[in-house]
Scaffold this motif. Sequence first.
Motif, PDB file in Angstrom:
ATOM      1  N   VAL A   1      -7.939  42.721  -1.386  1.00 53.13           N
ATOM      2  CA  VAL A   1      -8.413  44.085  -1.155  1.00 53.13           C
ATOM      3  C   VAL A   1      -7.910  44.948  -2.321  1.00 53.13           C
ATOM      4  CG1 VAL A   1      -8.508  46.070   0.386  1.00 53.13           C
ATOM      5  CG2 VAL A   1      -8.266  43.772   1.342  1.00 53.13           C
ATOM      6  N   PRO A   2      -8.662  45.033  -3.414  1.00 50.96           N
ATOM      7  CA  PRO A   2      -8.232  45.868  -4.548  1.00 50.96           C
ATOM      8  C   PRO A   2      -8.153  47.335  -4.132  1.00 50.96           C
ATOM      9  CG  PRO A   2     -10.028  44.388  -5.172  1.00 50.96           C
ATOM     10  CD  PRO A   2      -9.937  44.357  -3.682  1.00 50.96           C
ATOM     11  N   ALA A   3      -7.121  48.012  -4.591  1.00 51.23           N
ATOM     12  CA  ALA A   3      -6.945  49.424  -4.253  1.00 51.23           C
ATOM     13  C   ALA A   3      -6.112  50.092  -5.334  1.00 51.23           C
ATOM     14  CB  ALA A   3      -6.262  49.578  -2.902  1.00 51.23           C
ATOM     15  N   ARG A   4      -6.277  51.390  -5.457  1.00 46.84           N
ATOM     16  CA  ARG A   4      -5.439  52.159  -6.371  1.00 46.84           C
ATOM     17  C   ARG A   4      -4.525  53.048  -5.553  1.00 46.84           C
ATOM     18  NH1 ARG A   4      -4.887  52.993 -11.553  1.00 46.84           N
ATOM     19  NH2 ARG A   4      -6.668  51.669 -12.015  1.00 46.84           N
ATOM     20  N   ILE A   5      -3.230  52.878  -5.746  1.00 47.53           N
ATOM     21  CA  ILE A   5      -2.235  53.714  -5.091  1.00 47.53           C
ATOM     22  C   ILE A   5      -1.913  54.866  -6.035  1.00 47.53           C
ATOM     23  CG2 ILE A   5       0.083  53.834  -4.123  1.00 47.53           C
ATOM     24  CD1 ILE A   5      -1.748  52.083  -2.490  1.00 47.53           C
ATOM     25  N   ARG A   6      -2.232  56.066  -5.613  1.00 43.33           N
ATOM     26  CA  ARG A   6      -2.002  57.249  -6.447  1.00 43.33           C
ATOM     27  C   ARG A   6      -1.114  58.239  -5.696  1.00 43.33           C
ATOM     28  NH1 ARG A   6      -7.584  56.942  -6.213  1.00 43.33           N
ATOM     29  NH2 ARG A   6      -8.671  56.205  -8.069  1.00 43.33           N
ATOM     30  N   PHE A   7      -0.021  58.606  -6.303  1.00 44.41           N
ATOM     31  CA  PHE A   7       0.813  59.661  -5.741  1.00 44.41           C
ATOM     32  C   PHE A   7       0.511  60.968  -6.453  1.00 44.41           C
ATOM     33  CE2 PHE A   7       2.960  55.880  -4.381  1.00 44.41           C
ATOM     34  CZ  PHE A   7       3.486  56.213  -3.135  1.00 44.41           C
ATOM     35  N   PRO A   8       0.493  62.095  -5.689  1.00 43.79           N
ATOM     36  CA  PRO A   8       0.956  62.243  -4.314  1.00 43.79           C
ATOM     37  C   PRO A   8      -0.020  61.667  -3.300  1.00 43.79           C
ATOM     38  CG  PRO A   8      -0.011  64.286  -5.040  1.00 43.79           C
ATOM     39  CD  PRO A   8       0.023  63.388  -6.248  1.00 43.79           C
ATOM     40  N   VAL A   9       0.520  61.328  -2.123  1.00 45.84           N
ATOM     41  CA  VAL A   9      -0.295  60.828  -1.024  1.00 45.84           C
ATOM     42  C   VAL A   9      -0.180  61.813   0.140  1.00 45.84           C
ATOM     43  CG1 VAL A   9      -0.028  58.431  -1.720  1.00 45.84           C
ATOM     44  CG2 VAL A   9       1.603  59.421  -0.088  1.00 45.84           C
ATOM     45  N   PRO A  10      -1.187  61.850   1.020  1.00 42.62           N
ATOM     46  CA  PRO A  10      -1.131  62.770   2.163  1.00 42.62           C
ATOM     47  C   PRO A  10      -0.017  62.393   3.131  1.00 42.62           C
ATOM     48  CG  PRO A  10      -3.027  61.315   2.342  1.00 42.62           C
ATOM     49  CD  PRO A  10      -2.455  61.099   0.977  1.00 42.62           C
TER      50      PRO A  10
ATOM     51  N   GLN B   1      -2.682  50.128  -9.815  1.00 40.64           N
ATOM     52  CA  GLN B   1      -3.756  49.309  -9.281  1.00 40.64           C
ATOM     53  C   GLN B   1      -3.113  48.115  -8.578  1.00 40.64           C
ATOM     54  OE1 GLN B   1      -7.054  50.092  -9.475  1.00 40.64           O
ATOM     55  NE2 GLN B   1      -7.538  48.363  -8.141  1.00 40.64           N
ATOM     56  N   VAL B   2      -3.420  47.916  -7.305  1.00 42.66           N
ATOM     57  CA  VAL B   2      -2.767  46.861  -6.537  1.00 42.66           C
ATOM     58  C   VAL B   2      -3.801  46.073  -5.744  1.00 42.66           C
ATOM     59  CG1 VAL B   2      -0.677  48.268  -6.298  1.00 42.66           C
ATOM     60  CG2 VAL B   2      -2.395  48.302  -4.485  1.00 42.66           C
ATOM     61  N   ASP B   3      -3.332  45.007  -5.136  1.00 40.13           N
ATOM     62  CA  ASP B   3      -4.103  44.258  -4.149  1.00 40.13           C
ATOM     63  C   ASP B   3      -3.359  44.419  -2.824  1.00 40.13           C
ATOM     64  OD1 ASP B   3      -5.345  42.379  -2.503  1.00 40.13           O
ATOM     65  OD2 ASP B   3      -5.811  41.074  -4.201  1.00 40.13           O
ATOM     66  N   LEU B   4      -3.993  45.035  -1.837  1.00 39.86           N
ATOM     67  CA  LEU B   4      -3.310  45.290  -0.568  1.00 39.86           C
ATOM     68  C   LEU B   4      -2.817  44.001   0.086  1.00 39.86           C
ATOM     69  CD1 LEU B   4      -5.425  48.148   1.073  1.00 39.86           C
ATOM     70  CD2 LEU B   4      -3.417  48.309  -0.407  1.00 39.86           C
ATOM     71  N   LYS B   5      -3.444  42.874  -0.259  1.00 41.92           N
ATOM     72  CA  LYS B   5      -3.014  41.587   0.284  1.00 41.92           C
ATOM     73  C   LYS B   5      -1.567  41.279  -0.111  1.00 41.92           C
ATOM     74  CE  LYS B   5      -4.899  37.991  -1.580  1.00 41.92           C
ATOM     75  NZ  LYS B   5      -3.699  37.366  -2.238  1.00 41.92           N
ATOM     76  N   ASP B   6      -1.126  41.794  -1.257  1.00 42.24           N
ATOM     77  CA  ASP B   6       0.236  41.530  -1.729  1.00 42.24           C
ATOM     78  C   ASP B   6       1.278  42.364  -0.983  1.00 42.24           C
ATOM     79  OD1 ASP B   6      -0.812  39.792  -3.598  1.00 42.24           O
ATOM     80  OD2 ASP B   6      -0.957  41.334  -5.163  1.00 42.24           O
ATOM     81  N   TYR B   7       0.821  43.360  -0.220  1.00 44.18           N
ATOM     82  CA  TYR B   7       1.743  44.247   0.477  1.00 44.18           C
ATOM     83  C   TYR B   7       1.646  44.135   1.994  1.00 44.18           C
ATOM     84  CZ  TYR B   7       2.396  46.439  -4.068  1.00 44.18           C
ATOM     85  OH  TYR B   7       2.697  46.658  -5.386  1.00 44.18           O
ATOM     86  N   ASP B   8       0.536  43.637   2.474  1.00 43.18           N
ATOM     87  CA  ASP B   8       0.280  43.612   3.906  1.00 43.18           C
ATOM     88  C   ASP B   8       0.034  42.178   4.362  1.00 43.18           C
ATOM     89  OD1 ASP B   8      -0.556  43.901   6.513  1.00 43.18           O
ATOM     90  OD2 ASP B   8      -2.078  45.404   6.094  1.00 43.18           O
ATOM     91  N   PRO B   9       0.949  41.584   5.153  1.00 40.27           N
ATOM     92  CA  PRO B   9       0.776  40.197   5.597  1.00 40.27           C
ATOM     93  C   PRO B   9      -0.447  39.994   6.487  1.00 40.27           C
ATOM     94  CG  PRO B   9       2.591  41.241   6.756  1.00 40.27           C
ATOM     95  CD  PRO B   9       2.189  42.178   5.675  1.00 40.27           C
ATOM     96  N   LEU B  10      -1.014  41.083   7.023  1.00 40.41           N
ATOM     97  CA  LEU B  10      -2.186  40.970   7.884  1.00 40.41           C
ATOM     98  C   LEU B  10      -3.490  40.875   7.088  1.00 40.41           C
ATOM     99  CD1 LEU B  10      -1.226  43.562  10.653  1.00 40.41           C
ATOM    100  CD2 LEU B  10      -1.043  41.069  10.740  1.00 40.41           C
TER     101      LEU B  10
END
Length: 239
Positions: A84-93, A70-79
């Motif tokens: 922006v709460p999001a869940r990063i789940r692998f595998p990814v397309p 579980q991440v916040d896209l703001k912590d990864y994307d300077p733009l």
Amino acid sequence: MLLPVISAVLLAAAPEANALFGPGDCRAAPASCDAARQFVARQKGARCLVAFKAARRLYLLENGRPVERQVDLKDYDPLQKSSVPARIRFPVPMALSSRPVGTKLKLNDARTPEGEYWLCGSIAQSEYSYFLSISYPGPADVEAAVKEKRFAPEALERVKRSQRQGGCPDFYSALGGTIGIHGAPTSMAAEISRAEAQDPESIHVTGGDWTLGCLGIENRHIRFLAKEVRVGTAILIVP
């Protein structure tokens, strides 16, 4: 009569041999699934990547299991200026090129290599939204090219000399190079950031095959990898 019943129950309860990976990955290429399981076991819990070309899916694994966070896209994307709460789940397309079948054999064949490599470099500012370089061509690629007499041995001596564990080989040879994992073209970064703020599951990069032989993944996923995965991480690419 009891023994067959017990055996059937045990078989039904036994975990699938390839349970680590999705049924679609194994159905598309059973041998690839077996090779991937063995590769992950050899990593002894260390982070690693497995790319299934036929299924168009990329795994990041840690301690032998797909990463989910579980991440916040703001912590990864300077733009991203707001949370922006999001869940990063692998595998990814994953997207490939217009020539996805078969391993890479030469310069400009637009194919994706197959085999064991490692991430040998990370470029934050490039034509694409991050670029994680893969160590193709590897020793096995050079040996196969010489054995199959695709190129004269001396034509690949420079590649041999450039190969060192953890580093990038000479990309500018008859075998080609500059293969990596990347996101969308940088010119689309702002547009995709806005779309991901509205829908963190949005698809822009992986809707079809369009790369030149690299592995294309969504911007949020390449940004996650760029921050979380180190140079030297092992990657297996299978058909």
